[in-house]
Design a protein around this motif. Structure first.
Motif, PDB file in Angstrom:
ATOM      1  N   ASN A 201       0.854  -1.180   0.000  1.00  0.00           N
ATOM      2  CA  ASN A 201       0.000   0.000   0.000  1.00  0.00           C
ATOM      3  C   ASN A 201       0.896   1.238   0.000  1.00  0.00           C
ATOM      4  O   ASN A 201       1.513   1.576   1.014  1.00  0.00           O
ATOM      5  CB  ASN A 201      -0.920   0.004   1.224  1.00  0.00           C
ATOM      6  N   VAL A 202       0.969   1.901  -1.164  1.00  0.00           N
ATOM      7  CA  VAL A 202       1.849   3.052  -1.338  1.00  0.00           C
ATOM      8  C   VAL A 202       1.441   4.209  -0.437  1.00  0.00           C
ATOM      9  O   VAL A 202       2.296   4.879   0.178  1.00  0.00           O
ATOM     10  CB  VAL A 202       1.850   3.504  -2.807  1.00  0.00           C
ATOM     11  N   LYS A 203       0.151   4.459  -0.327  1.00  0.00           N
ATOM     12  CA  LYS A 203      -0.330   5.583   0.488  1.00  0.00           C
ATOM     13  C   LYS A 203       0.089   5.418   1.938  1.00  0.00           C
ATOM     14  O   LYS A 203       0.567   6.370   2.579  1.00  0.00           O
ATOM     15  CB  LYS A 203      -1.853   5.702   0.378  1.00  0.00           C
ATOM     16  N   ASN A 204      -0.069   4.215   2.467  1.00  0.00           N
ATOM     17  CA  ASN A 204       0.309   3.974   3.856  1.00  0.00           C
ATOM     18  C   ASN A 204       1.817   4.106   4.047  1.00  0.00           C
ATOM     19  O   ASN A 204       2.283   4.637   5.063  1.00  0.00           O
ATOM     20  CB  ASN A 204      -0.150   2.585   4.299  1.00  0.00           C
ATOM     21  N   ALA A 205       2.567   3.615   3.070  1.00  0.00           N
ATOM     22  CA  ALA A 205       4.025   3.698   3.172  1.00  0.00           C
ATOM     23  C   ALA A 205       4.493   5.149   3.174  1.00  0.00           C
ATOM     24  O   ALA A 205       5.337   5.550   3.996  1.00  0.00           O
ATOM     25  CB  ALA A 205       4.668   2.940   2.012  1.00  0.00           C
ATOM     26  N   GLU A 206       3.939   5.959   2.279  1.00  0.00           N
ATOM     27  CA  GLU A 206       4.348   7.367   2.188  1.00  0.00           C
ATOM     28  C   GLU A 206       3.939   8.152   3.429  1.00  0.00           C
ATOM     29  O   GLU A 206       4.655   9.058   3.861  1.00  0.00           O
ATOM     30  CB  GLU A 206       3.763   7.982   0.924  1.00  0.00           C
ATOM     31  N   ALA A 207       2.802   7.783   4.009  1.00  0.00           N
ATOM     32  CA  ALA A 207       2.353   8.461   5.232  1.00  0.00           C
ATOM     33  C   ALA A 207       3.299   8.184   6.397  1.00  0.00           C
ATOM     34  O   ALA A 207       3.401   8.978   7.332  1.00  0.00           O
ATOM     35  CB  ALA A 207       0.939   8.008   5.592  1.00  0.00           C
TER      36      ALA A 207
ATOM     37  N   LEU B 296       8.033   6.665   4.106  1.00  0.00           N
ATOM     38  CA  LEU B 296       8.770   5.760   3.238  1.00  0.00           C
ATOM     39  C   LEU B 296       8.471   6.095   1.777  1.00  0.00           C
ATOM     40  O   LEU B 296       7.318   6.198   1.383  1.00  0.00           O
ATOM     41  CB  LEU B 296       8.386   4.306   3.527  1.00  0.00           C
ATOM     42  N   GLU B 297       9.503   6.252   0.994  1.00  0.00           N
ATOM     43  CA  GLU B 297       9.331   6.597  -0.413  1.00  0.00           C
ATOM     44  C   GLU B 297       9.307   5.331  -1.264  1.00  0.00           C
ATOM     45  O   GLU B 297      10.183   4.462  -1.136  1.00  0.00           O
ATOM     46  CB  GLU B 297      10.477   7.509  -0.877  1.00  0.00           C
ATOM     47  N   VAL B 298       8.310   5.223  -2.122  1.00  0.00           N
ATOM     48  CA  VAL B 298       8.185   4.083  -3.022  1.00  0.00           C
ATOM     49  C   VAL B 298       8.560   4.547  -4.423  1.00  0.00           C
ATOM     50  O   VAL B 298       7.855   5.368  -5.010  1.00  0.00           O
ATOM     51  CB  VAL B 298       6.757   3.510  -3.015  1.00  0.00           C
ATOM     52  N   PRO B 299       9.665   4.063  -4.988  1.00  0.00           N
ATOM     53  CA  PRO B 299      10.085   4.505  -6.322  1.00  0.00           C
ATOM     54  C   PRO B 299       9.103   4.080  -7.399  1.00  0.00           C
ATOM     55  O   PRO B 299       8.431   3.039  -7.274  1.00  0.00           O
ATOM     56  CB  PRO B 299      11.446   3.825  -6.500  1.00  0.00           C
ATOM     57  N   GLU B 300       8.990   4.885  -8.456  1.00  0.00           N
ATOM     58  CA  GLU B 300       8.109   4.528  -9.563  1.00  0.00           C
ATOM     59  C   GLU B 300       8.573   3.240 -10.227  1.00  0.00           C
ATOM     60  O   GLU B 300       7.763   2.427 -10.667  1.00  0.00           O
ATOM     61  CB  GLU B 300       8.052   5.669 -10.584  1.00  0.00           C
ATOM     62  N   ASP B 301       9.858   3.072 -10.326  1.00  0.00           N
ATOM     63  CA  ASP B 301      10.419   1.835 -10.862  1.00  0.00           C
ATOM     64  C   ASP B 301      10.442   0.812  -9.731  1.00  0.00           C
ATOM     65  O   ASP B 301      11.312   0.844  -8.853  1.00  0.00           O
ATOM     66  CB  ASP B 301      11.836   2.086 -11.392  1.00  0.00           C
ATOM     67  N   LEU B 302       9.481  -0.084  -9.747  1.00  0.00           N
ATOM     68  CA  LEU B 302       9.336  -1.027  -8.632  1.00  0.00           C
ATOM     69  C   LEU B 302      10.512  -1.985  -8.506  1.00  0.00           C
ATOM     70  O   LEU B 302      10.706  -2.600  -7.450  1.00  0.00           O
ATOM     71  CB  LEU B 302       8.027  -1.809  -8.782  1.00  0.00           C
ATOM     72  N   SER B 303      11.298  -2.115  -9.572  1.00  0.00           N
ATOM     73  CA  SER B 303      12.471  -2.979  -9.482  1.00  0.00           C
ATOM     74  C   SER B 303      13.517  -2.392  -8.537  1.00  0.00           C
ATOM     75  O   SER B 303      14.454  -3.081  -8.127  1.00  0.00           O
ATOM     76  CB  SER B 303      13.080  -3.197 -10.870  1.00  0.00           C
TER      77      SER B 303
ATOM     78  N   GLY C  11      -4.982   4.490   4.546  1.00  0.00           N
ATOM     79  CA  GLY C  11      -5.227   5.377   5.667  1.00  0.00           C
ATOM     80  C   GLY C  11      -4.781   4.800   6.988  1.00  0.00           C
ATOM     81  O   GLY C  11      -4.809   5.484   8.021  1.00  0.00           O
ATOM     82  N   ASN C  12      -4.310   3.545   6.958  1.00  0.00           N
ATOM     83  CA  ASN C  12      -3.839   2.912   8.189  1.00  0.00           C
ATOM     84  C   ASN C  12      -2.329   2.658   8.100  1.00  0.00           C
ATOM     85  O   ASN C  12      -1.642   3.258   7.273  1.00  0.00           O
ATOM     86  CB  ASN C  12      -4.634   1.633   8.454  1.00  0.00           C
ATOM     87  N   ASP C  13      -1.804   1.751   8.917  1.00  0.00           N
ATOM     88  CA  ASP C  13      -0.352   1.619   9.032  1.00  0.00           C
ATOM     89  C   ASP C  13       0.236   0.367   8.397  1.00  0.00           C
ATOM     90  O   ASP C  13       1.441   0.128   8.502  1.00  0.00           O
ATOM     91  CB  ASP C  13       0.063   1.672  10.503  1.00  0.00           C
ATOM     92  N   GLY C  14      -0.570  -0.436   7.735  1.00  0.00           N
ATOM     93  CA  GLY C  14      -0.049  -1.628   7.072  1.00  0.00           C
ATOM     94  C   GLY C  14       0.599  -1.279   5.739  1.00  0.00           C
ATOM     95  O   GLY C  14      -0.015  -0.612   4.906  1.00  0.00           O
ATOM     96  N   ILE C  15       1.814  -1.737   5.533  1.00  0.00           N
ATOM     97  CA  ILE C  15       2.540  -1.410   4.315  1.00  0.00           C
ATOM     98  C   ILE C  15       2.529  -2.553   3.304  1.00  0.00           C
ATOM     99  O   ILE C  15       2.342  -2.334   2.112  1.00  0.00           O
ATOM    100  CB  ILE C  15       4.002  -1.040   4.644  1.00  0.00           C
ATOM    101  N   ILE C  16       2.732  -3.762   3.774  1.00  0.00           N
ATOM    102  CA  ILE C  16       2.883  -4.882   2.847  1.00  0.00           C
ATOM    103  C   ILE C  16       2.305  -6.153   3.456  1.00  0.00           C
ATOM    104  O   ILE C  16       2.291  -6.330   4.687  1.00  0.00           O
ATOM    105  CB  ILE C  16       4.385  -5.063   2.492  1.00  0.00           C
ATOM    106  N   ARG C  17       1.812  -7.033   2.602  1.00  0.00           N
ATOM    107  CA  ARG C  17       1.258  -8.314   3.016  1.00  0.00           C
ATOM    108  C   ARG C  17       1.466  -9.316   1.885  1.00  0.00           C
ATOM    109  O   ARG C  17       1.838  -8.922   0.770  1.00  0.00           O
ATOM    110  CB  ARG C  17      -0.244  -8.188   3.334  1.00  0.00           C
ATOM    111  N   ILE C  18       1.224 -10.572   2.145  1.00  0.00           N
ATOM    112  CA  ILE C  18       1.308 -11.564   1.080  1.00  0.00           C
ATOM    113  C   ILE C  18      -0.037 -12.262   0.921  1.00  0.00           C
ATOM    114  O   ILE C  18      -0.778 -12.447   1.878  1.00  0.00           O
ATOM    115  CB  ILE C  18       2.428 -12.606   1.323  1.00  0.00           C
ATOM    116  N   ASP C  19      -0.333 -12.613  -0.315  1.00  0.00           N
ATOM    117  CA  ASP C  19      -1.574 -13.322  -0.622  1.00  0.00           C
ATOM    118  C   ASP C  19      -1.465 -13.839  -2.050  1.00  0.00           C
ATOM    119  O   ASP C  19      -0.463 -13.601  -2.742  1.00  0.00           O
ATOM    120  CB  ASP C  19      -2.794 -12.417  -0.452  1.00  0.00           C
ATOM    121  N   GLY C  20      -2.511 -14.512  -2.510  1.00  0.00           N
ATOM    122  CA  GLY C  20      -2.494 -15.082  -3.847  1.00  0.00           C
ATOM    123  C   GLY C  20      -3.168 -14.195  -4.875  1.00  0.00           C
ATOM    124  O   GLY C  20      -3.882 -13.244  -4.518  1.00  0.00           O
TER     125      GLY C  20
END
Length: 466
Positions: A181-187, A190-197, A295-304
């Motif tokens: 979740n980019v919005k949560n990370a930036e809040a 944490l900066e998320v680069p446009e180039d996800l690699s 809008g919350n504090d979760g940044i990353i998760r795993i799922d299928g």
């Protein structure tokens, strides 16, 4: 299972049904993919034979199970088969996959409600084969016609091979990926680069807040991603017996395996100290969703990939969503990796004594997964083909979220081990889960004490397997 004589005849008839393993020459204009969706590099490895030369199976008919949402794709596939073989009949039976499998298991393969061609998840293959409820297909010949594999047996093809017979043909691949979740990370600064690699890995062992990374590691399906990062075998075959790394004494575990357990323990301890409900078998799922929502504090998760609808709903219809390979999350420096899993298309054993029906069934299977229509298959069923490169999907009119999902699945799948399919693995699910959840009551003081609970559970499981 198949008699030698019928096998040879089936091979001859497969040649007559070349349309099922390769696009028609040329394809009907109304069914030709858009130029942007064509995949020259995954076209059949050899030219189809002239359909006028081999003997055709006149008057042969088969039934094919299909989910409601897949109907248009299956109808188009059946038409391409029948355009070259007008004397055949392909009846599509609309029924959900698991409903169909339940009917098969509760009755038998001769039941008229059971189709001649149907889809099965990889984890049901061994059980169905042992009960003689699925037949065998000439997967190598089918794969050669379709093309796109460098090592057919190295992926789903090999998983579907039992005693030198292929009991299904690869339908689609599945594995776990990372959703961010980019919005949560930036809040959180944490900066998320446009180039996800260029995204830096997130180490599970060094989380300022456990809510940053939301993984239900108490559940075996997700927990194996951490276990596989250290090549921990919860259960594996060793000749005619079974062994588990989780019965090894703590002091004898190798450094990588011990480090993975230490990360798992620390993750549990962080959540326990913060009074979260992540390690609650019931409340944990809601906890993960609520914290991951924008809008919350979760940044990353795993799922299928099957969860993409929920992921979009939690991230402003996907506006705040990024999808990455599962290895973007590390445990003690080792990338997480799940399993190479998926679905296969198989045949009913009742048709094995009729080579013409087997040939028609194999032709229909090939046309369902024809690489030229990979994008159509994804649009209809969300299925990702193992033998189609990402470039094909990237050049299509799929939206950016769909493309990033496919890319992440293909990359995660390539780095994952094959899923254990032997029936005894069924004992692992509750054994692992109950051991991890026991920590909530036992409150182990360190990783060694936590591992003692795991070892005790697996010692008991292995005793029951002997």
């Amino acid at each position: 299972m198949r008699k030698i004589a019928t096998t040879l005849l089936a091979l001859l008839l497969v040649a007559s049904l070349v349309i099922g393993c390769a696009p028609s020459n040329p394809p009907v204009e109304s069914q030709t993919p858009k130029e942007s969706e064509k995949a020259p590099e995954v076209k059949p490895t050899d030219k189809p034979d002239d359909p006028k030369d081999p003997v055709k199976p006149a008057g042969v008919s088969i039934t094919v199970q299909v989910e409601a949402d897949w109907m248009d794709h299956y109808e188009a596939a059946a038409k391409r088969v029948k355009d070259v073989n007008p004397d055949v009949t392909i009846e599509l039976k609309e029924v959900a996959c698991f409903t169909h499998i339940e009917t098969l298991e509760q009755t038998d393969a001769t039941n008229e409600d059971v189709a001649d061609v149907f889809a099965i998840p990889a984890d049901r293959l061994v059980s169905l084969a042992n009960k003689e409820l699925i037949g065998a297909v000439d997967a190598q010949a089918m794969a050669a016609k379709l093309g796109g594999w460098d090592d057919f047996d190295g992926g789903l093809g090999g998983l579907f091979k039992l005693n030198d017979e292929y009991r299904a043909f690869p339908f689609n691949i599945e594995t776990l990926v990372a959703f961010g979740n980019v919005k949560n990370a930036e809040a959180l600064g944490l900066e998320v680069p446009e180039d996800l690699s260029q995204v830096e890995p997130l180490e599970l062992n060094y989380l300022p807040d456990p809510a940053y990374c939301l993984i239900p590691v108490f559940d075996t399906w997700f927990g194996v991603a951490l276990m596989n990062s250290a090549d921990i075998a919860l259960l594996k075959q060793d000749g005619d017996t079974f062994v588990s790394d989780m019965t090894t004494p703590w002091d004898e575990l190798d450094a990588d395996k011990k480090a993975a357990i230490e990360v798992l323990y620390k993750y549990w301890k962080q959540n326990a100290d913060n009074n979260t409900t992540l390690f609650d078998a019931e409340a944990g799922w809601g906890y993960i969703d609520s914290h991951f929502e924008s809008g919350n504090d979760g940044i990353i998760r795993i799922d299928g990939p099957w969860s993409i609808g929920n992921m979009k709903a939690l991230t402003s219809d996907g506006e705040d969503l990024v999808i990455l390979p599962i290895g973007i999350i590390t445990a003690a420096g080792k990338p997480l990796k799940h399993w190479q899993g998926g679905w296969g298309l198989t045949i009913n054993p009742r048709i094995e004594e009729d080579p013409a029906k087997v040939a028609l069934a194999e032709a229909m299977i090939c046309e369902i997964v024809n690489p030229e229509y990979a994008v159509d298959l994804f649009k209809a069923a969300g299925k990702i083909l193992e033998n189609v490169p990402y470039d094909v999907y990237a050049a299509s009119d799929l939206d950016e979220v769909e493309k990033s999902l496919i890319k992440a699945v293909l990359e995660s799948y390539a780095d994952s081990p094959g899923r254990p399919l032997f029936e005894q693995y069924g004992y692992v699910w509750d054994t692992y889960k109950n051991a991890i959840l026991s920590w909530n009551a036992v409150k182990p003081a360190d990783a060694a004490a936590a591992y003692a609970e795991i070892k005790a559970s697996f010692d008991a499981m292995m005793a029951n397997l002997k």
